[in-house]
Design a protein around this motif. Sequence first.
Motif, mmCIF file in Angstrom:
data_model
loop_
_atom_site.group_PDB
_atom_site.id
_atom_site.type_symbol
_atom_site.label_atom_id
_atom_site.label_comp_id
_atom_site.label_asym_id
_atom_site.label_seq_id
_atom_site.Cartn_x
_atom_site.Cartn_y
_atom_site.Cartn_z
ATOM 1 N N PRO A 94 77.498 -84.976 67.864
ATOM 2 C CA PRO A 94 78.650 -83.771 68.081
ATOM 3 C C PRO A 94 80.306 -84.173 67.205
ATOM 4 C CG PRO A 94 77.464 -84.593 70.024
ATOM 5 C CD PRO A 94 76.647 -84.410 68.319
ATOM 6 N N LEU A 95 80.676 -83.014 66.768
ATOM 7 C CA LEU A 95 81.933 -83.571 66.341
ATOM 8 C C LEU A 95 82.772 -84.585 67.418
ATOM 9 C CD1 LEU A 95 82.997 -79.896 64.408
ATOM 10 C CD2 LEU A 95 81.200 -82.172 64.027
ATOM 11 N N GLU A 96 83.034 -84.375 68.097
ATOM 12 C CA GLU A 96 83.792 -84.917 69.050
ATOM 13 C C GLU A 96 83.669 -86.833 69.175
ATOM 14 O OE1 GLU A 96 82.004 -82.590 69.952
ATOM 15 O OE2 GLU A 96 83.543 -80.317 70.823
ATOM 16 N N LEU A 97 81.875 -86.804 69.225
ATOM 17 C CA LEU A 97 81.593 -88.039 68.224
ATOM 18 C C LEU A 97 81.933 -89.001 67.049
ATOM 19 C CD1 LEU A 97 79.323 -90.485 69.412
ATOM 20 C CD2 LEU A 97 77.962 -88.817 68.336
ATOM 21 N N GLU A 99 85.045 -88.078 65.573
ATOM 22 C CA GLU A 99 85.900 -88.402 65.888
ATOM 23 C C GLU A 99 86.375 -89.237 66.618
ATOM 24 O OE1 GLU A 99 88.240 -86.865 64.054
ATOM 25 O OE2 GLU A 99 87.137 -85.721 62.967
ATOM 26 N N SER A 100 85.866 -89.851 68.132
ATOM 27 C CA SER A 100 85.431 -91.452 68.977
ATOM 28 C C SER A 100 85.113 -92.077 68.027
ATOM 29 C CB SER A 100 84.666 -91.173 69.559
ATOM 30 O OG SER A 100 85.317 -89.458 70.522
ATOM 31 N N HIS A 272 84.826 -81.574 56.557
ATOM 32 C CA HIS A 272 85.435 -81.764 57.749
ATOM 33 C C HIS A 272 83.686 -81.581 58.620
ATOM 34 C CE1 HIS A 272 86.439 -81.385 61.823
ATOM 35 N NE2 HIS A 272 86.418 -80.763 62.023
ATOM 36 N N GLY A 273 82.741 -82.959 59.748
ATOM 37 C CA GLY A 273 82.201 -82.253 60.533
ATOM 38 C C GLY A 273 80.927 -82.884 60.026
#
Length: 365
Positions: A94-97, A99-100, A272-273
């Motif tokens: 997950p891209l949110e991971l 970023e985290s 990105h990603g």
Amino acid sequence: MAPSFNDENSLFNFVVKEGNGVKGLVDLGLTEVPDRYIQPPHHRINNKQAAGSHENLIIDLSEFDGPNHEQVVKAIAHASETLGFFQVVNHGVPLELLESLKVVAHQFFGQPVEKKVVYLKGVSPTPLVQYGTSFVPENEKAWEWRDFVTMTYTNDAEARELWPNDCKEVVLEFIKTTSEMVQKLLQALINNLGVKVGDSRFHELTGFNTVNLNFYPPCPNPELTVGIGRHSDAGMLTVLLQDNIGGLYVRKAEPDHASPGNELWVEIPPVHGALVMNVGDSLQILSNGRYQSAEHRVRTTNTVSRVAVPIFNGPLPTTKFGPFPEIVARDGVARYKEVVYGEYLKSYFEKSLDGKKSLEFASME
């Protein structure tokens, strides 16, 4: 007490022994780097040597389990045989991971030094967590402009008990969500060699993971320094999350063996990603040299702090391995001898980084 930049003992105590690291120097407001960080000219990163991004560098893993499987494997194998580096997108993490991960890395190094020195090399309550700076500052003539914390994964329970509280859950999730991808890629690369490996042997060769949070503070003299010196990784396959600032360079193999200072380096641009993958020494040994561990390094910047998070996948420390017998039979020669991975790692970490000299430990010559 602030160190005298001209007194190496004072500098060593402040940066290394007291755990202030490079960030501690930057926080003092220095306007030029201490001499100990100035690299010899042939180790510096010269932008004139840098080529653009490599062709076919980005591989879409959404195609891996579909009708284009063979083409994807060919692209991965070609990259592993040539540059030793490639990037993957649609990898399932997950891209949110991601970023985290960047956030918690910045948070860890932004803590007061008293919180970080708990894990300082030599005093950490567990060998599974080591905080430090440069690579082996005791043995290096010129230090790297980098602080780091290393977390070794054994199992979830020990990770949750022993890893730093503020980043352990995110880092653990990063290992879990990349694990299946790494296993698939390694299985494909081994199969591509015409080799079949049973489940227990595959686990021995790929069952060890460590994670680094690498932190590169802004540097007043980036042209004189390096974030990480030229080296190859020891393991099988490395998964790297870089932030959007960039600075990773890979040496492009050249037939004329260009002399130091005249090689061509390819920058691996942030996408990105995407996750960056690179071949390590262990996979080069197992493949009898067909896959190439990538010699790479990292530049510094004078603008902002940057972070990078690699997972190093490798054999279990007790595993003995050498070139696959099937490949040796085909090649007619074994280019590397059998080694125990734990002993290989010990040799790797005892020396300063110096290109691919780490492979000499397994060389037949």
